[in-house]
Write a protein that holds these residues in place. Structure first.
Motif, PDB file in Angstrom:
ATOM      1  N   GLU A  30       0.832  -1.207   0.000  1.00 12.49           N
ATOM      2  CA  GLU A  30       0.000   0.000   0.000  1.00 12.49           C
ATOM      3  C   GLU A  30       0.869   1.260   0.000  1.00 12.49           C
ATOM      4  O   GLU A  30       0.615   2.206  -0.758  1.00 12.49           O
ATOM      5  CB  GLU A  30      -0.920  -0.011   1.226  1.00 12.49           C
ATOM      6  N   LEU A  31       1.906   1.266   0.828  1.00 15.60           N
ATOM      7  CA  LEU A  31       2.811   2.414   0.904  1.00 15.60           C
ATOM      8  C   LEU A  31       3.521   2.646  -0.432  1.00 15.60           C
ATOM      9  O   LEU A  31       3.529   3.758  -0.967  1.00 15.60           O
ATOM     10  CB  LEU A  31       3.838   2.187   2.014  1.00 15.60           C
ATOM     11  N   VAL A  32       4.099   1.588  -0.982  1.00 15.46           N
ATOM     12  CA  VAL A  32       4.851   1.694  -2.240  1.00 15.46           C
ATOM     13  C   VAL A  32       3.933   2.102  -3.396  1.00 15.46           C
ATOM     14  O   VAL A  32       4.298   2.950  -4.218  1.00 15.46           O
ATOM     15  CB  VAL A  32       5.590   0.372  -2.532  1.00 15.46           C
ATOM     16  N   SER A  33       2.738   1.528  -3.444  1.00 17.72           N
ATOM     17  CA  SER A  33       1.799   1.850  -4.529  1.00 17.72           C
ATOM     18  C   SER A  33       1.370   3.311  -4.493  1.00 17.72           C
ATOM     19  O   SER A  33       1.011   3.872  -5.527  1.00 17.72           O
ATOM     20  CB  SER A  33       0.569   0.952  -4.442  1.00 17.72           C
ATOM     21  N   SER A  34       1.439   3.931  -3.312  1.00 11.19           N
ATOM     22  CA  SER A  34       1.016   5.329  -3.207  1.00 11.19           C
ATOM     23  C   SER A  34       2.093   6.304  -3.681  1.00 11.19           C
ATOM     24  O   SER A  34       1.763   7.408  -4.110  1.00 11.19           O
ATOM     25  CB  SER A  34       0.608   5.654  -1.769  1.00 11.19           C
TER      26      SER A  34
END
Length: 172
Positions: free
Chosen positions: A67-71
């Motif tokens: 989730e962090l990386v995709s953001s």
């Protein structure tokens, strides 16, 4: 693996010795900045690379990192290694002479693509630093073969999780 660098039209091209890997011949790759619209490919590379190399992550932590990386990854100023058809194979992210990320599509791992990106980063920042999860022994070996030396250790990763980091600096 032998490689040769050349500059053409503002792009760095790296000629790797031919090597067959899962039916792919690694010939000419190009190192270039990421472009608008390539964020999804960067996320695909990240997910595949993490799934292949970060088996130490808990399921919950893997989901949280995704989730962090995709953001942020789609907007990050990445440096890509691309094939002859301009398809990204690997990427790195450097900020303030610190390599924040290096991820290689598992389909081309071991072909010299990651090493070519690191060499490019070292041309820009000869004393480049990076951090590696202590549990990722293959990555530690790779960076040490590339001339990095251990300079420190932290008991947690950048998100405060219990994944120790080894701090590395290139000894140029």
């Amino acid at each position: 693996m032998a490689s040769r660098f050349s500059l053409r039209e503002g792009r760095i091209e790296v000629c790797l010795a031919a090597r067959w890997f899962s039916g792919i011949s690694m010939g000419m790759i190009t190192i270039r900045p990421s472009r608008s619209g390539e964020g999804e490919r960067a996320i695909e590379i990240w997910r595949a690379a993490v799934d292949a190399t970060h088996d130490f992550l808990s399921y919950e932590d893997r989901l949280a990192l995704d989730e962090l990386v995709s953001s942020f990854l789609p907007q990050a100023p990445l440096i890509f290694a691309v094939d002859a058809e301009d398809r990204p194979l690997a990427f790195m992210l450097i900020a303030n002479a610190h390599m924040e990320a290096l991820f290689v599509d598992p389909a081309v791992r071991g072909t010299g693509v990651g090493a070519a990106l690191v060499r490019h980063g070292l041309e820009l920042h000869p004393a480049m630093t990076t951090d590696v999860n202590e549990q990722n022994g293959q990555a530690l070996e790779f960076y040490e073969r590339m001339g990095f030396r251990r300079t420190g250790w932290s008991p947690v990763d950048g998100q405060g999780r219990a994944y120790p980091l080894v701090h590395l600096t290139h000894q140029g």
